[in-house]
Design a protein around this motif. Structure first.
Motif, short mmCIF file in Angstrom:
data_model
loop_
_atom_site.label_atom_id
_atom_site.label_comp_id
_atom_site.label_asym_id
_atom_site.label_seq_id
_atom_site.Cartn_x
_atom_site.Cartn_y
_atom_site.Cartn_z
N ASP A 560 0.96 -1.14 0.11
CA ASP A 560 -0.20 -0.17 -0.04
C ASP A 560 0.84 1.14 0.09
O ASP A 560 0.50 2.21 -0.67
CB ASP A 560 -0.87 -0.01 1.33
N ALA A 561 1.78 1.25 0.79
CA ALA A 561 2.81 2.24 0.88
C ALA A 561 3.73 2.59 -0.65
O ALA A 561 3.97 3.62 -1.01
CB ALA A 561 3.99 2.33 1.94
N ALA A 563 2.22 1.80 -3.44
CA ALA A 563 1.36 2.30 -4.30
C ALA A 563 1.03 3.76 -4.17
O ALA A 563 0.70 4.45 -5.33
CB ALA A 563 0.09 1.28 -4.30
N ALA A 564 1.10 4.06 -3.15
CA ALA A 564 0.91 5.79 -2.82
C ALA A 564 2.03 6.58 -2.91
O ALA A 564 2.01 7.97 -3.05
CB ALA A 564 0.54 5.67 -1.38
N ALA A 565 3.29 5.94 -3.14
CA ALA A 565 4.50 6.61 -3.69
C ALA A 565 4.30 7.28 -4.79
O ALA A 565 3.72 6.81 -5.87
CB ALA A 565 5.61 5.78 -3.32
N ASP A 566 5.31 8.58 -5.09
CA ASP A 566 5.58 8.92 -6.17
C ASP A 566 6.98 8.81 -6.89
O ASP A 566 7.72 8.02 -6.11
CB ASP A 566 5.42 10.76 -6.18
N LEU A 584 5.22 0.81 -9.76
CA LEU A 584 3.96 1.40 -9.51
C LEU A 584 2.71 0.97 -10.30
O LEU A 584 1.72 0.50 -9.45
CB LEU A 584 4.12 2.93 -9.77
N GLN A 588 0.10 -1.41 -8.01
CA GLN A 588 -1.22 -0.73 -8.24
C GLN A 588 -2.26 -1.88 -8.71
O GLN A 588 -3.55 -2.05 -8.38
CB GLN A 588 -1.62 0.55 -8.71
N GLN A 592 -5.54 -3.69 -6.82
CA GLN A 592 -6.86 -3.50 -7.34
C GLN A 592 -7.43 -4.84 -7.59
O GLN A 592 -8.61 -5.14 -7.41
CB GLN A 592 -6.81 -2.58 -8.62
N LYS A 595 -8.36 -6.30 -4.08
CA LYS A 595 -9.64 -5.69 -3.76
C LYS A 595 -10.93 -6.18 -4.21
O LYS A 595 -12.08 -6.50 -3.52
CB LYS A 595 -9.57 -4.22 -3.93
#
Length: 601
Positions: A560-561, A563-566, A584, A588, A592, A595
C-alpha cells in the motif's frame, strides 16, 4: 383517572377470564387470569401489598379484561397473551429451553433425527435426553445397529452407508414395509431398556468370531458392546413403577424465582432443568404461572405431573391429559423434595455468581452449557479460515478458559494441503492437525469447539473428529447473516438451529469468541499476505532482484505504501524513473485485483 378506574372496577363480572394491566402510555405491564374477574382484579386496588407487588400496582393506570367460559380457556388465553406482549411483570418461560429427542420419522422409508420439538405428526419420539450430546451418541449407536436411511431425499444410487451396512439403500433396492416395522419395533424396545438383549446377541457373535479366529471382527463387536453399555448406562435415581412423570420444585429469594424440573421417563431420571428468573408477585402464583406456560402447546406430556403441596391450579388440571399430584409421602414426595432442594441450590449459585459479578465469564459459560444441554464448556477452542480467492490461505484458533481469552494458547495455521478457495477442506485440515497432535501428545481436549461458519464448515469438522479421529467433542457453528452479524447457533448434526436469547450472557460470550477468532485469523492473513504479496509482485518485475526487493520492503514496509508513493521516492534508492513507473503500475494493478476479489468474496 381514579374515578375511571373505580367505575370500571364496579362493572367487573363475576366470571372467569383474563385481565391486562396497563401503564401510563397504554403499554401492557401484566397479564393474569382469574376464576372470578371481579374479585381478582379488585384485589390489586385494595389492601396492602408486599414490595414486589407494590412495584407493579404503583404503575397501573388502566386495565382491560376478556371473559372466558372456563378457567382452562383463561389459562390458554393468558399464555398466548404473555407470549405475544412479553409484559415486564410476568414470569416469562424462555422459549430457548428445549430438549433433545430422537425421532423416527413417519415416512415410507423412515430415518432417525435429533429434534428439539415434539409434534403430532405420526412419528415416534424418544426422550428427552440428558443432553444433546447424549442424544447424538445414542443416535450414532442406533445408526450402527439399524440400517435406516440417512439421506433427506433418496439418491440416484447407493452411497457409502450401504457399503458399511448402515442403510438398506431404498434408492436402488425394494425394502418392504414389514422390514421397517420390525426395525422400528426393535429400536423402540432397545431405547426402552431392551439393549441388554442386543448385548447378549452381540456377545454370542463375538465369541463365535473368536472361535473362528476372526479376531478383527471379534474386536469390532467387543468395541460395539462397550459403546452400548457406555451410552445406555443406568441412571442413579429410579422408580420401580416405570411411569413417565415430570417433577417440579421451586425456591424464591431476593426477587428471583428458581424452578427445577425433573424428567422421569420409564422410571429413570434422564434430564433435569433449572430456570431462574425475576418475579414480582406471590411466589406460589408465579411458580404456577411458570408451570402453566411450561405445558402450553406442548405435545410431550407425561402420565403424571408432581408438584409441591398447595400449588396445583384448577386450570392446569383441566388443561393436562395427565394426573396432577401433590404427593404427601413416599418416593414421589421424596422426588418433589429433591427437586425443591435442587431449585434452592441453583438459586444460591446464581446469587453467588451475581454477587461476584461473574455473569460475563463463568456465569456465561454455565449458561452456554445449559443452552446446548452439555456440561459447562470451561475450555472452548474456536477456528476460522481466511484467504482471498484461495491465495495465502491460513487459519487461526483461539482459546477461551472460563469465559476469558487465553492468548498464550492461540495458534496459527498455514494451509498446506488445499489448492484454491475451499473453506471446507481447509477446516478439515486444521481440525485434523490440531486434534491428532493433542491425541499424540496426550494433552486435554476442549469441552466445546466453536466453528466460525455455517453448516458446511461444521459438518467438515464433525467428519474429521468422529470418523477419522474417533473423538466425541461437542461442536457448534456460528452462521452469520448478510450484515455479517451472528444469526444462528448450529449444534452437531441437529437439523434445526438452537434457539438462544440474543441478549443472554451465553450469546455475548459466543459473539466475543467469534469476533476474537475472526480478528486473529484476519491479522495473521494480512501478515502472511504482506510478506508473500511483496515477493510475488516484485519478483515478477524485470530489474528487481533479491537485494532490491529487500531494500524496497525495508524502505516502504507495505505494498500500500509503494502504491501511494511518487516517482521521486524511488530515486533516492537508485531506481530510475522507468523502473519506478513499472513498479507502481504492477503494484497498483495487484492491489486493485485483490480488492475486487475480496468484494466478490
Amino acid at each position: 383517572m381514579e374515578q375511571t378506574l373505580s367505575d370500571k372496577l364496579a362493572l367487573l363480572p363475576a366470571k372467569p377470564g383474563v385481565y391486562l394491566m396497563k401503564g401510563q402510555s397504554g403499554e401492557i405491564l401484566y397479564v393474569g387470569k382469574a376464576k372470578v374477574l371481579k374479585n381478582r382484579v379488585r384485589s390489586y386496588f385494595t389492601g396492602s401489598h408486599d414490595r414486589k407487588t407494590q412495584a407493579l400496582v404503583s404503575n397501573i393506570r388502566d386495565f382491560e379484561y376478556i371473559v372466558t367460559d372456563t378457567v382452562a380457556e383463561a389459562l390458554l388465553l393468558e399464555c398466548n397473551l404473555i407470549k405475544q406482549h412479553t409484559p415486564p411483570y410476568n414470569i416469562m418461560l424462555r422459549d430457548d429451553k428445549t430438549y433433545p429427542y430422537i425421532k423416527i420419522t413417519n415416512e415410507m422409508h423412515p430415518r432417525l433425527q435429533i429434534v428439539r420439538r415434539v409434534k403430532r405428526d405420526g412419528a415416534k419420539y424418544f426422550g428427552p435426553y440428558p443432553s444433546a450430546f447424549a442424544a447424538q451418541a445414542t443416535k450414532r449407536l442406533l445408526d450402527r445397529l439399524y440400517p435406516l436411511r440417512k439421506c433427506k431425499t433418496l439418491k440416484k444410487q447407493v452411497c457409502l452407508y450401504y457399503h458399511i451396512n448402515q442403510c438398506l439403500a431404498p434408492c436402488e433396492y425394494v425394502v418392504d414395509a414389514p422390514v421397517y416395522q420390525m426395525m422400528v419395533k426393535e429400536i423402540t424396545n432397545f431405547l426402552h431398556g431392551g439393549h441388554q438383549d442386543v448385548v447378549k446377541d452381540l456377545q454370542q457373535k463375538m465369541e463365535q468370531a473368536a472361535a473362528e479366529l476372526n479376531f478383527e471382527r471379534a474386536g469390532e463387536l467387543r468395541d460395539l458392546i462397550r459403546h452400548i453399555e457406555q451410552v445406555m448406562e443406568e441412571q442413579k435415581i429410579t422408580t420401580p413403577d416405570q411411569v413417565d412423570r415430570d417433577v417440579f420444585g421451586f425456591a424464591e429469594d431476593k426477587g428471583l424465582l428458581s424452578v427445577q424440573v425433573f424428567f422421569v421417563r420409564g422410571g429413570k431420571l434422564i434430564e433435569r432443568s433449572v430456570s431462574i428468573m425475576p418475579h414480582f408477585g406471590d411466589a406460589v402464583e408465579d411458580f404456577m404461572s411458570f408451570v402453566e406456560q411450561f405445558y402450553h402447546e406442548r405435545a410431550d406430556i407425561p402420565r403424571e405431573v408432581l408438584l409441591p403441596e398447595g400449588t396445583t391450579s384448577e386450570a392446569l388440571v383441566e388443561l393436562l391429559d395427565a394426573k396432577v399430584l401433590e404427593p404427601k409421602r413416599g418416593q414421589k414426595r421424596d422426588l418433589v423434595n429433591l427437586a425443591t432442594k435442587n431449585a434452592r441450590q441453583g438459586l444460591d449459585e446464581k446469587l453467588q455468581l451475581m454477587e461476584r459479578n461473574m455473569d460475563r465469564t463463568l456465569g456465561a459459560v454455565i449458561e452456554l452449557g445449559e443452552v446446548l444441554a452439555i456440561g459447562a464448556p470451561r475450555r472452548i477452542e474456536s477456528f476460522d479460515n481466511s484467504n482471498i480467492q484461495g491465495a495465502d490461505a491460513v487459519a487461526a484458533m483461539v482459546v477461551f478458559v472460563d469465559g476469558k481469552p487465553a492468548k498464550s494458547e492461540y495458534r496459527k495455521f498455514k494451509i498446506k494441503t488445499v489448492d484454491g478457495p475451499d473453506d471446507y477442506a481447509s477446516m478439515r485440515e486444521v481440525i485434523r492437525r490440531r486434534y491428532s497432535r493433542l491425541l499424540r501428545e496426550g494433552r486435554p481436549l476442549p469441552d466445546l469447539i466453536v466453528i466460525d461458519g455455517g453448516r458446511g464448515q461444521l459438518n467438515a469438522a464433525l467428519d474429521v473428529l468422529e470418523n477419522e479421529l474417533g473423538l466425541e467433542i461437542p461442536v457448534c457453528g456460528l452462521a452469520k447473516d448478510n450484515r455479517h452479524k451472528t444469526s444462528q447457533l448450529l449444534f452437531m448434526d441437529e437439523e434445526q438451529p438452537v434457539h438462544i436469547d440474543r441478549h443472554s450472557q451465553a450469546f455475548y460470550l459466543l459473539e466475543r469468541v467469534q469476533e476474537e477468532v475472526h480478528r486473529f485469523a484476519i491479522t495473521f492473513h494480512r501478515q502472511t499476505r504482506k510478506k508473500t504479496g511483496f515477493s510475488s509482485v516484485l519478483d515478477e518485475i524485470p530489474g528487481i532482484g533479491p537485494q532490491r526487493r529487500k531494500a524496497l520492503m525495508k524502505h516502504f514496509g507495505s505494498l500500500d505504501a509503494i502504491a501511494a508513493a511518487d516517482v521521486d521516492a524511488f530515486r533516492g534508492m537508485g531506481i530510475g524513473d522507468k523502473l519506478a513507473h513499472e513498479i507502481l503500475n504492477r503494484v497498483q494493478s495487484h492491489l486493485q485485483a485483490a480488492k475486487t476479489a475480496q468484494e466478490k468474496r
